[in-house]
Design a protein around this motif. Structure first.
Motif, short mmCIF file in Angstrom:
data_model
loop_
_atom_site.label_atom_id
_atom_site.label_comp_id
_atom_site.label_asym_id
_atom_site.label_seq_id
_atom_site.Cartn_x
_atom_site.Cartn_y
_atom_site.Cartn_z
N GLY A 33 0.80 -1.21 0.00
CA GLY A 33 0.00 0.00 0.00
C GLY A 33 0.83 1.26 0.00
N HIS A 34 2.15 1.18 0.12
CA HIS A 34 2.99 2.36 0.11
C HIS A 34 3.00 2.98 -1.29
N GLU A 100 -6.71 0.37 -3.67
CA GLU A 100 -7.60 -0.54 -2.94
C GLU A 100 -9.06 -0.31 -3.35
N PRO A 104 -14.79 -1.87 3.51
CA PRO A 104 -13.96 -2.02 4.71
C PRO A 104 -14.33 -3.27 5.51
N GLU A 108 -11.31 -2.58 10.22
CA GLU A 108 -10.98 -1.29 9.62
C GLU A 108 -12.01 -0.22 10.01
N LEU A 116 0.57 4.82 7.03
CA LEU A 116 1.38 3.73 6.48
C LEU A 116 2.86 4.07 6.42
N SER A 135 1.54 8.41 3.39
CA SER A 135 0.43 7.64 2.83
C SER A 135 -0.42 7.06 3.96
N LYS A 137 -4.15 4.65 5.04
CA LYS A 137 -5.26 3.77 4.70
C LYS A 137 -6.44 4.27 5.52
N VAL A 182 -12.60 1.57 1.55
CA VAL A 182 -11.24 1.75 2.07
C VAL A 182 -10.37 2.28 0.93
N THR A 184 -6.34 3.62 0.03
CA THR A 184 -4.94 3.88 0.37
C THR A 184 -4.49 5.04 -0.51
N TYR A 185 -4.00 6.09 0.11
CA TYR A 185 -3.70 7.30 -0.66
C TYR A 185 -2.55 8.07 -0.03
#
Length: 202
Positions: A33-34, A100, A104, A108, A116, A135, A137, A182, A184-185
């Protein structure tokens, strides 16, 4: 000397898309997710100040169509305390890739925001501000979908808004406004914020 206004909030989204196409070959987000600094796109936006937290250096802007974006303002941006709600500003900021985009889990939902990692080191030809991006989540609510520019706008657990480039556009048909997902950003970070003169009502 202030720079000229480059675009409205809609034009900024189009600029982000055109720039992101040149980065497609470098879209190498890790499975963990990085998000790397190569995923970031520099956007210029002209909009009104909706909210500002000088202590946390957090700024929320609202465009002419009601679009909102929240970002952290880099510490090298001076006189942030002079900007007030209602001011018209031009900001240069980085957006990242949204990955992603799924329902969720129960765990989560109990812990809706997880940090992250930092994005990485900036190259010699890039702003050092890019290295400060983190980053996350997060469990978010979809506020906007734009297939033309491959971007999504979500509202996070702290009430902040994020617009990011969707890593896999094939996810668009699966998503609906108001849906909880969910994401990841990489956080948006402004490297320049300047007041601009408001247009007269003539």
């Amino acid at each position: 000397m202030k720079r000229s206004i480059l675009s409205s909030i809609v034009g900024s989204a189009l600029l982000a898309f055109s720039l992101s196409s040149s980065l497609a070959a470098e879209d190498a987000s890790a499975k963990s997710g990085h998000l790397s600094r190569h995923d970031m796109v520099l956007v210029t936006i002209t909009a009104s100040v909706e909210d500002i937290n000088v202590a946390d250096r957090e700024l929320t802007l609202k465009g002419p169509l009601g679009n909102k974006v929240t970002f952290i303002v880099d510490k090298r941006v001076k006189r942030l305390d002079e900007i007030k709600v209602g001011d018209q500003v031009q900001a240069d900021y980085f957006i990242g890739v949204a990955a992603e985009l799924r329902k969720p889990t129960a765990e989560e939902e109990k812990n809706p925001l997880v940090v992250l990692a930092a994005a990485g080191k900036a190259g010699h030809d890039e702003s050092p501000a890019a290295a400060a991006l983190k980053s996350f989540k997060a469990v978010t609510t979809i506020e906007g979908l734009d297939r033309t520019t491959s971007t999504i706008t979500v509202k996070g657990p702290r009430g902040n808004y994020l617009t990011a480039r969707v890593k896999d556009p094939s996810n668009f048909p699966k998503m609906r406004i108001g849906e909880t997902i969910v994401v990841t950003y990489t956080e948006a970070l402004a490297i320049s914020v300047e007041k601009v003169a408001k247009k007269s009502a003539d």
